[in-house]
Write an enzyme that holds these catalytic residues in place. Structure first.
Site, PDB file in Angstrom:
ATOM      1  N   SER A  22       1.042  -1.154  -0.042  1.00  0.00           N
ATOM      2  CA  SER A  22       0.424   0.081  -0.580  1.00  0.00           C
ATOM      3  C   SER A  22       1.239   0.957   0.177  1.00  0.00           C
ATOM      4  CB  SER A  22      -0.488   0.112   1.377  1.00  0.00           C
ATOM      5  OG  SER A  22      -0.582   1.358   1.615  1.00  0.00           O
ATOM      6  N   ASP A  49      -4.408   3.747  -1.644  1.00  0.00           N
ATOM      7  CA  ASP A  49      -5.984   3.738  -0.557  1.00  0.00           C
ATOM      8  C   ASP A  49      -6.599   5.250  -1.434  1.00  0.00           C
ATOM      9  OD1 ASP A  49      -5.373   1.471   1.116  1.00  0.00           O
ATOM     10  OD2 ASP A  49      -3.952   2.469   1.974  1.00  0.00           O
ATOM     11  N   GLY A 159       0.450   1.658  10.340  1.00  0.00           N
ATOM     12  CA  GLY A 159       1.077   2.217  10.920  1.00  0.00           C
ATOM     13  C   GLY A 159      -0.007   1.126  12.626  1.00  0.00           C
ATOM     14  N   ASP A 189      -5.937  -6.662   5.156  1.00  0.00           N
ATOM     15  CA  ASP A 189      -4.893  -5.170   5.412  1.00  0.00           C
ATOM     16  C   ASP A 189      -5.189  -4.710   6.385  1.00  0.00           C
ATOM     17  OD1 ASP A 189      -4.156  -2.829   4.322  1.00  0.00           O
ATOM     18  OD2 ASP A 189      -6.059  -2.063   3.352  1.00  0.00           O
ATOM     19  N   GLY A 190      -3.806  -3.995   7.264  1.00  0.00           N
ATOM     20  CA  GLY A 190      -4.137  -3.541   7.852  1.00  0.00           C
ATOM     21  C   GLY A 190      -3.141  -4.279   9.099  1.00  0.00           C
ATOM     22  N   SER A 212       3.904  -0.411   6.308  1.00  0.00           N
ATOM     23  CA  SER A 212       4.370  -0.639   7.399  1.00  0.00           C
ATOM     24  C   SER A 212       5.823  -1.011   7.534  1.00  0.00           C
ATOM     25  CB  SER A 212       4.098  -0.369   8.382  1.00  0.00           C
ATOM     26  OG  SER A 212       3.258   0.831   8.642  1.00  0.00           O
TER      27      SER A 212
HETATM   28  C1  DX5 Z   1      -5.532   1.484   6.905  1.00  0.00           C
HETATM   29  C2  DX5 Z   1      -5.147   1.092   4.865  1.00  0.00           C
HETATM   30  C3  DX5 Z   1      -4.008   0.016   4.784  1.00  0.00           C
HETATM   31  C4  DX5 Z   1      -2.468   0.351   5.392  1.00  0.00           C
HETATM   32  C5  DX5 Z   1      -1.900  -0.273   5.570  1.00  0.00           C
HETATM   33  O1  DX5 Z   1      -6.566   2.436   6.966  1.00  0.00           O
HETATM   34  O2  DX5 Z   1      -6.468   0.236   4.426  1.00  0.00           O
HETATM   35  O3  DX5 Z   1      -3.621   0.067   3.316  1.00  0.00           O
HETATM   36  O4  DX5 Z   1      -2.210   1.781   4.813  1.00  0.00           O
HETATM   37  O5  DX5 Z   1      -0.740   0.076   6.849  1.00  0.00           O
HETATM   38  P1  DX5 Z   1       0.186  -1.285   7.696  1.00  0.00           P
HETATM   39  O6  DX5 Z   1       0.432  -2.158   6.671  1.00  0.00           O
HETATM   40  O7  DX5 Z   1       1.017  -0.462   8.260  1.00  0.00           O
HETATM   41  O8  DX5 Z   1      -1.060  -1.668   8.443  1.00  0.00           O
END
Ligand code: DX5
Length: 238
Positions: A22, A49, A159, A189-190, A212
């Site tokens: 992402s 996103d 994050g 995702d997340g 992240s």
């Molecule tokens: C969350 C987003 C994700 C996010 C993931 O609101 O949709 O795509 O960027 O980030 P990480 O991998 O850092 O949790």
């Protein structure tokens, strides 16, 4: 544009694990180089996103950003619409070069109509659900989509910590998809990292979005992608 959305699916076998950065957390001052680095690291799709400050408490990218990324790569662009009233924007994101559009079930009063509209634009279709939304909200549309996105954090920011209870939801969706051909992908995702991706894969996920774990990896983007891929080696999706 046609692209290998289903790369790696072989009848009767589990789907290939796909790695989908992402680019929310990428260094936007050098996005061209970043995309090249991602390509060289062997990623599968890029997720963009889109956040509107209403459905989620953050504001990110619009169609012009998608168009810019489309000009620098031929990789599939997986556009995740975290916006109210997504129907108003499907066409403009399609024109910008999206390969797939994922809409949130929570934002679609007539999800079947939205799915049909995305298909008419010639794009792959994803439907997402937030951690507090039950699987029953989308059972009627499972056979109509290419991808189910199970949010493993509340959307809005990179994050955050992976929510363990979403594993049950992944298992439930995976069981419901057993009879559907071609089987939609299950994307998570997340909070996805080398630590959390294996349990999501064991529960049934096959498509891993990470910000992240890739962009904040101490040894850089390539190492982040490799570490995620390595964590999934030998892990069987149910
Ligand atoms: C969350 C987003 C994700 C996010 C993931 O609101 O949709 O795509 O960027 O980030 P990480 O991998 O850092 O949790």
């Amino acid at each position: 544009m046609s692209f290998p959305f289903y790369t790696g699916i072989i009848a009767g076998m589990s789907n290939k694990h796909l790695i989908v950065p992402s680019i929310l957390s990428a260094d936007l001052t050098r996005i061209g180089d970043v995309v090249l680095e991602l390509e060289n690291a062997g990623i599968d799709w890029i997720q963009i996103d889109v956040m509107d400050g209403h459905f989620v408490p953050n504001i990110t990218f619009g169609p012009s950003f998608v168009e810019a990324i489309r000009r620098i790569t031929s990789l599939p662009l997986d556009v995740h619409l975290m916006i109210q009233d997504p129907d108003r924007y499907l066409e403009v994101f399609a024109e910008a070069g999206a390969s797939s559009l994922t809409v949130h079930i929570e934002t679609c009063p007539d999800i079947q109509r939205t799915i049909a509209a995305i298909r008419e634009l010639g794009l792959h279709v994803g439907v997402a659900l937030n951690p507090e939304t039950p699987v029953s909200a989308l059972t009627d549309v499972l056979s109509l989509v290419d991808l189910i996105l199970v949010m493993t954090v509340n959307p809005g920011f990179a994050g955050q910590t992976f929510i363990q209870s979403t594993l049950n939801k992944i298992r439930e969706i995976h069981s419901l998809l057993a009879e559907i051909e071609p089987r939609p992908r299950i994307q998570v995702d997340g909070g996805i990292s080398a630590e959390t991706a294996p349990s999501a894969a064991s529960a049934g996920a096959d498509t891993f979005v990470a910000a992240s774990a890739i962009f904040k990896h101490p040894q850089g983007i390539k190492a982040g992608v490799e570490s995620l891929k390595n964590s999934l080696v030998g892990v069987k999706t149910r």
